[in-house]
Write a protein that holds these residues in place. Sequence first.
Motif, PDB file in Angstrom:
ATOM      1  N   PHE A  47       9.166  35.076  36.466  1.00  0.00           N
ATOM      2  CA  PHE A  47      10.165  35.071  37.167  1.00  0.00           C
ATOM      3  C   PHE A  47       9.330  35.088  38.619  1.00  0.00           C
ATOM      4  CE2 PHE A  47       7.785  39.245  36.607  1.00  0.00           C
ATOM      5  CZ  PHE A  47       7.787  39.772  37.763  1.00  0.00           C
ATOM      6  N   GLY A  48      10.661  34.921  39.486  1.00  0.00           N
ATOM      7  CA  GLY A  48      10.284  34.535  40.972  1.00  0.00           C
ATOM      8  C   GLY A  48      11.551  34.320  42.036  1.00  0.00           C
ATOM      9  N   PRO A  49      11.285  34.624  43.118  1.00  0.00           N
ATOM     10  CA  PRO A  49      12.463  34.156  43.957  1.00  0.00           C
ATOM     11  C   PRO A  49      12.158  32.714  44.255  1.00  0.00           C
ATOM     12  CG  PRO A  49      10.577  35.068  44.968  1.00  0.00           C
ATOM     13  CD  PRO A  49      10.380  35.007  43.871  1.00  0.00           C
ATOM     14  N   PHE A  50      13.547  32.067  45.024  1.00  0.00           N
ATOM     15  CA  PHE A  50      13.244  30.704  45.433  1.00  0.00           C
ATOM     16  C   PHE A  50      14.144  30.744  46.465  1.00  0.00           C
ATOM     17  CE2 PHE A  50      16.519  30.678  42.213  1.00  0.00           C
ATOM     18  CZ  PHE A  50      17.737  30.143  42.629  1.00  0.00           C
ATOM     19  N   PHE A  51      14.133  29.555  47.376  1.00  0.00           N
ATOM     20  CA  PHE A  51      14.784  29.264  48.550  1.00  0.00           C
ATOM     21  C   PHE A  51      15.405  27.732  48.230  1.00  0.00           C
ATOM     22  CE2 PHE A  51      15.212  26.764  52.527  1.00  0.00           C
ATOM     23  CZ  PHE A  51      16.064  27.057  53.020  1.00  0.00           C
ATOM     24  N   GLU A  52      16.860  27.268  48.632  1.00  0.00           N
ATOM     25  CA  GLU A  52      17.206  26.222  48.212  1.00  0.00           C
ATOM     26  C   GLU A  52      18.111  25.650  49.689  1.00  0.00           C
ATOM     27  OE1 GLU A  52      19.956  25.882  45.211  1.00  0.00           O
ATOM     28  OE2 GLU A  52      21.129  27.745  45.680  1.00  0.00           O
ATOM     29  N   TYR A  53      17.966  24.237  49.679  1.00  0.00           N
ATOM     30  CA  TYR A  53      18.632  23.766  50.852  1.00  0.00           C
ATOM     31  C   TYR A  53      19.095  22.293  50.322  1.00  0.00           C
ATOM     32  CZ  TYR A  53      19.621  20.912  55.172  1.00  0.00           C
ATOM     33  OH  TYR A  53      20.137  20.383  56.120  1.00  0.00           O
ATOM     34  N   ALA A  54      20.086  21.731  50.824  1.00  0.00           N
ATOM     35  CA  ALA A  54      20.690  20.515  50.327  1.00  0.00           C
ATOM     36  C   ALA A  54      21.430  19.872  51.605  1.00  0.00           C
ATOM     37  CB  ALA A  54      21.354  20.506  49.103  1.00  0.00           C
ATOM     38  N   SER A  55      21.386  18.412  51.532  1.00  0.00           N
ATOM     39  CA  SER A  55      22.187  18.068  52.663  1.00  0.00           C
ATOM     40  C   SER A  55      22.619  16.696  52.150  1.00  0.00           C
ATOM     41  CB  SER A  55      21.462  17.493  53.878  1.00  0.00           C
ATOM     42  OG  SER A  55      22.315  16.925  54.792  1.00  0.00           O
ATOM     43  N   GLY A  56      23.871  16.498  52.272  1.00  0.00           N
ATOM     44  CA  GLY A  56      24.416  14.947  51.935  1.00  0.00           C
ATOM     45  C   GLY A  56      25.757  14.583  52.432  1.00  0.00           C
ATOM     46  N   SER A  57      26.053  13.226  52.308  1.00  0.00           N
ATOM     47  CA  SER A  57      26.989  12.748  52.766  1.00  0.00           C
ATOM     48  C   SER A  57      27.699  11.938  51.828  1.00  0.00           C
ATOM     49  CB  SER A  57      26.719  11.467  53.850  1.00  0.00           C
ATOM     50  OG  SER A  57      25.818  10.497  52.901  1.00  0.00           O
ATOM     51  N   TYR A  58      29.199  12.009  51.952  1.00  0.00           N
ATOM     52  CA  TYR A  58      30.282  11.483  50.793  1.00  0.00           C
ATOM     53  C   TYR A  58      31.064  10.648  51.450  1.00  0.00           C
ATOM     54  CZ  TYR A  58      33.583  15.100  52.531  1.00  0.00           C
ATOM     55  OH  TYR A  58      34.131  15.825  53.644  1.00  0.00           O
ATOM     56  N   ASP A  59      31.726   9.828  50.671  1.00  0.00           N
ATOM     57  CA  ASP A  59      32.931   9.150  51.286  1.00  0.00           C
ATOM     58  C   ASP A  59      33.862   8.894  49.958  1.00  0.00           C
ATOM     59  OD1 ASP A  59      32.443   6.028  50.133  1.00  0.00           O
ATOM     60  OD2 ASP A  59      30.391   6.770  50.940  1.00  0.00           O
ATOM     61  N   THR A  60      35.166   8.306  50.301  1.00  0.00           N
ATOM     62  CA  THR A  60      35.993   8.027  49.154  1.00  0.00           C
ATOM     63  C   THR A  60      37.047   7.197  49.804  1.00  0.00           C
ATOM     64  OG1 THR A  60      37.706   8.804  47.490  1.00  0.00           O
ATOM     65  CG2 THR A  60      37.314  10.231  49.471  1.00  0.00           C
TER      66      THR A  60
END
Length: 742
Positions: free
Chosen positions: A511-524
């Motif tokens: 078991f353990g803790p975690f940190f998360e980050y995400a960055s994205g770009s989208y188009d339609t």
Amino acid sequence: MICDKYAGYTPPSRAKSAAMLLAAWIAGLAILSAFIFMNAREAEAATLFISGGGAGQTVGDAQPWIAPGEGGEHASGGLSDEVIGFGGGAYVGDGTNPIPADQPQFEGIIDLPAGFSGGDAEAGNGQFVAGGVHGGNALFTVTETIFEGWDIRLEGGQGSSRDEEEFRESVAARGGDATFEARNSTVVTDSLTVISGRSGEHTSGDEPLEPGPGGAARAYIGTLRGTAGGDAAYTFVKNDGELEVEIGALDATRGDVTFTVDGILSAGDDVSVGTLDLGGGNTFILTGLNNEGITTGDLNIHTFNVRGEAAFEGHLDAEGKIMNFYLPHDVAANYTMLTIKDGIANIGDATVHIHVGIVRSGGSPLLQTGDRVILINAVDAEGGLTGEPANRFARSRGKVGSLLRAEFEIDVVEDEELLVATLLRYLAGPGSEMVVIGNLADAALVTKGADLIAGPGIAAAVGAEHGHEVFAIVSAGKTSYDTSPSLDLSSTHLVTGVSRGVDFAPGRLTFGPFFEYASGSYDTQGLFDGGLIRSDGDVRYVGGGVLARMDFNRAENALGRFYAEASGRAGSVRNEFNSFGLDDILGNNAQFTSESTYFGLHTGLGYSLDLSERSSLDFYGKYFWTRIGGDSVLVSTGEHVNFQDVNSHRLRFGGRFSHSMSQFVRGYVGAAWEHEFDGKAGAFADGYSLGSSSLSGSTGIGELGLLMTPSPTMPLFIDLGIQGYTGSREGVTGRLEVRWEF
């Protein structure tokens, strides 16, 4: 003015013809222009004067004579400070001195101030013909995008007169043309006068001789408008010469405009306006049509744009034309757009369109279902309201901001002389689902993060054989989602955490803790009502959570062992949305920024089967739940949009085969099937639904990777992997994982 060079010259005697020319017209042309003075001055607007040359005439073998006509007077000096001239004859006589026989043409004169830069002037020469001189043509071409600060006067030259006794052998000489060319420019002036030239006269005798025709006056203007707050007068006079006026757009919203057309237009003549803009509480006055009240049939207006309250004085002829009514943002029930003060309003077979504004600070439109707006009020007009629009009783949809449409029914109230529009309902406009799909990018990004936690994240954590481990995972890829239209998302994810392994009687718990980050770009993008609408944006999240896995001890004589896993996560997601083509009546594109919280859980059960000392086969099933909270945003075009919560429920079943190729390298390959049961996003603009879109559907997943240990003495592990998707989502993701045991 008499040229000194010929002073004392005695005209030839009248041997073969009648008395010599008593008066003649200027050869060449006169162009007079007004430009910004070199030094600032407080005076009335200067005048740009453009005139075709007057025609000259001769008798028998006599030479043509030039008398100072209007153009010549302006060009020969004595101009006021408000008039700058170009043009005039090179030789000017008064009936006593002839032009030399060796003079083939008569030069135009251009008299421009220093620093002239507003346009190009061309002074055509008068042309010598048998028995006369044709007047030269004048052309002024505007070279600036906006040409302003001056009154404009345009005149065609006068044709020659022919007396039966003295000019029977002569040729009728025409007056010069005057042209103002500004098709690609905006002309700002409160005074524009265009006058075609008069023909010459038959002065004596019993048998009429055809006189010389008058010169044409032609004006071509891209956009014409008056100065802000000023009243403008635009006058067009048809004499004998051709009159041609083409105005692409006439803006009558800055002040009252008096538009006068005098004379009867014939074949070859035209006074036309492409688009007439009315509004600002100002009055457009149409008058002078051949002095007999001819209607606007001789003034051809193709499109009427009514932008708020306005008045029209005169005969409005919109038969078969397009009428656009742009309701202001503060429009209320029974608001009157256009009032006809005099004449008649003919709207037979006109096509009426409604465009609606919205309160810029947000909030609901003021018009409610069943309210009516008075588009045209002709109760005080002499002839009232005649004809019916082509789309009477039809439903016209007008823009409300960028996302909604207001549906109106157009009708004529005959006993009240009114054209009215009654609001039937509000509904989502074409392309408004782009906002929903943009919001769906939040869920797409966050669920991809859940995959990273439940797969490589758990795998990295359980590698802690000696108690503790630090791990970091970076993945990047591009995925296309089967929405309508499709959503394309490019993203980069980071997960880092610390894990600990503890042995219990049933097995080993990690078991353990975690940190998360995400960055994205989208188009339609997609086609809506024949127009392309595109949206794009940037989305990112930051959060954290905990993960755990229980590896149960192998049962006696069993070929493998069971395991169970779970994770929980929470954070904040931010979305910056932009659009192109999803705009309001002013051309402002919809933009907004939203911020929401997210929560996620996953749980899984698997079985790891040892095929040999070097190979194993892993089977698993996993469930994912992700929730993106709703948000309320104010769109740049004025609407309040409320986004609903998005709940994602996914099931995934798959397997992975692993094989140790050496002490330091282990390879793996896997496949899985996943189904999204929900993932539905919805939104409301000012309480009206914009529809919904969903990530639901099935996806096939394949993976391939290598787990490497660079050194047997260093507790460092590196995992390189790649995943591919097909089905409701398609794309490729690459991954780099690094972990360190301690």
